[in-house]
Design an enzyme around this catalytic site. Structure first.
Site, PDB file in Angstrom:
ATOM      1  CD  GLU A 113      -7.006  -1.799  11.951  1.00  0.00           C
ATOM      2  OE1 GLU A 113      -7.148  -2.589  11.077  1.00  0.00           O
ATOM      3  OE2 GLU A 113      -6.949  -0.391  11.842  1.00  0.00           O
TER       4      GLU A 113
ATOM      5  NE  ARG B  36      -0.914   4.560   8.955  1.00  0.00           N
ATOM      6  CZ  ARG B  36      -2.175   3.755   8.988  1.00  0.00           C
ATOM      7  NH1 ARG B  36      -2.741   3.272   7.927  1.00  0.00           N
ATOM      8  NH2 ARG B  36      -2.955   3.910  10.218  1.00  0.00           N
TER       9      ARG B  36
ATOM     10  NE  ARG C 142      -3.600  -2.338   2.454  1.00  0.00           N
ATOM     11  CZ  ARG C 142      -4.307  -2.613   3.513  1.00  0.00           C
ATOM     12  NH1 ARG C 142      -4.356  -1.785   4.738  1.00  0.00           N
ATOM     13  NH2 ARG C 142      -4.872  -3.994   3.800  1.00  0.00           N
TER      14      ARG C 142
END
Length: 428
Positions: free
Chosen positions: A351, A279, A264
């Site tokens: 998360e 991330r 991503r």
């Protein structure tokens, strides 16, 4: 994609749903209503002309039988034929524009989803385990990993740029152990079938899951004359296993799991998340995907979420599960549970898995249907997906929650058989 008939017949409900999701409903529903009205205007026109065209054959036969010249009838046919082509072209254009518009519309939240605008409005539904009370100041994983020689950001940056990482030695082995542990748990105990899918997919596959057209900016597209993208999650190839198929309803639910790397671009700024492994542009994940009947899907969402939670239970990591509000859900989701693991360095839950029921939203885009009893009228399946789990974030949680005063990291008991009996990660 939403059913256009549902949108037409439930405009007020869709308007409220879009508003609850933070979307301007008028920007969508006004053009939809205009296109839908134009479509319903054109359809009877073209159908009427076709009926006249079909009936003209009998007129020609009668004219010939009566000895009359049928050339006027042929001329009328030719004129009608041109009209039919023009109206069909206009109808095709209207239907294309309506479909393209609906492709940008998010799913309607289920009635059980709390209304809210941000993560602050999510509802905690349960917790498991207690955060460890440290007798020393716990370190962040971006300090622990490099100090142990198992995590290197600098070398990754040299070869690939920011937000990539290299796992080495026991770090690489720990990631592999997590993948094997998760796959074994989900296949042997939870009943999923393991799949090794392609890591490159075409645009149709991404449209099927809702990643295109809305989220093209977060995807990596292959350069050159290719209609291929690196997968952002194994949800994409797993859901597309049955694109265009009609399934036997007696075989549902179908449950699949896959390990894949995920890619991503993560466009935008995420503050502290750009540091460490939280991330990354490339990360590993074990994914869970289900195909169910509408009657089964919400029960299957609960079991899928429990399957993902079981990974954290076996690893003895504290976590909580929250029900996302309307404004915090993903584009395709009708209902989502986030599982959040405790990170001592941040003194908060983060998360590690999102478990979602998309209902028929993805199935309508990918044309995945089923016959309830193996025969009869077809319906769209319901698709579900969730991380079971994100490998990098699980590795973070282990490093931080199992760290010791001397800088070493204990290996969770559940992982030791996958680590060749290793009980502790220490600096060589």
């Amino acid at each position: 994609m939403l059913d256009p008939a549902y949108v037409r017949e439930h405009l007020d409900a869709v308007r409220d749903a879009l508003r609850n999701r933070g979307v301007d409903p008028d920007a969508i529903l006004e053009p939809f209503t205009a296109l839908d009205a134009r479509r319903r205007e054109l359809i009877p026109q073209v159908e009427g002309l076709k009926r006249e065209q079909n009936a003209s054959g009998e007129e020609v036969a009668r004219a010939k039988k009566q000895g009359l010249d049928p050339s006027a009838i042929f001329a009328a046919n030719k004129g009608r034929g041109q009209q039919i082509k023009q109206i069909e072209a206009a109808l095709e254009d209207v239907e294309r524009k309506r479909s393209e518009l609906l492709m940008t519309v998010p799913n309607v939240p289920d009635r059980s989803v709390p209304v809210g605008s941000s993560a602050e409005d999510n509802r905690e539904v349960r917790r498991h385990g207690q955060p460890r009370a440290f007798e020393f100041e716990p370190k962040a994983h971006w300090d622990l990993g490099p100090a142990l020689g198992i995590l290197d950001f600098e070398r990754a940056t040299r070869m690939s740029g920011a937000r990539f990482s290299v796992l080495m030695g026991a770090g690489a082995r720990l990631a592999r152990a997590l993948i094997n542990f998760m796959l074994e748990l989900h296949t042997r105990e939870h009943g999923y079938t393991e799949v090794e899918p392609p890591f490159l997919v075409n645009a149709d596959a991404l449209r099927g899951t809702g990643n295109l057209p809305k989220f093209e900016q977060v995807l990596f597209k292959v350069a050159g004359d290719w209609d291929l993208f690196l997968i952002p999650t194994a949800e994409v190839p797993l859901t597309n296993l049955y694109r265009g198929d009609i399934l036997d309803g007696r075989e549902l639910p179908l449950r699949y799991t896959a390990y894949t790397p995920c890619f991503r671009s993560e466009a935008g700024s995420y503050g502290a998340d750009v540091r460490g492994l939280i991330r990354q542009h490339q990360f590993d994940k074990v994914e869970l995907v289900k195909f169910t009947t509408p009657e089964q899907s919400f029960d299957e969402l609960e079991s899928l979420t429990a399957n993902a939670e079981e990974v954290l239970k076996r690893l003895e990591l504290p976590y909580r599960t929250v029900l996302l509000c309307t404004g915090d859900m993903g584009f395709a989701s009708a209902k989502t549970y986030d599982i959040e693991v405790w990170l001592p360095s941040q003194k908060t839950f983060r998360e590690i898995s999102s478990c979602s029921n998309t209902m028929a939203f993805q199935a309508r885009r990918a044309n995945i249907r089923f016959r309830p009893q193996g025969s009869g009228k077809v319906e769209y399946v319901h698709t579900l997906n969730g991380s079971g789990l994100a490998v990098g974030r699980t590795l973070i949680a282990i490093l931080e929650n199992y760290q010791q005063r001397d800088g070493s990291v204990a290996v969770p008991r559940a992982l030791q058989p996958y680590m060749g009996g290793m009980e502790r990660i220490e600096k060589p």
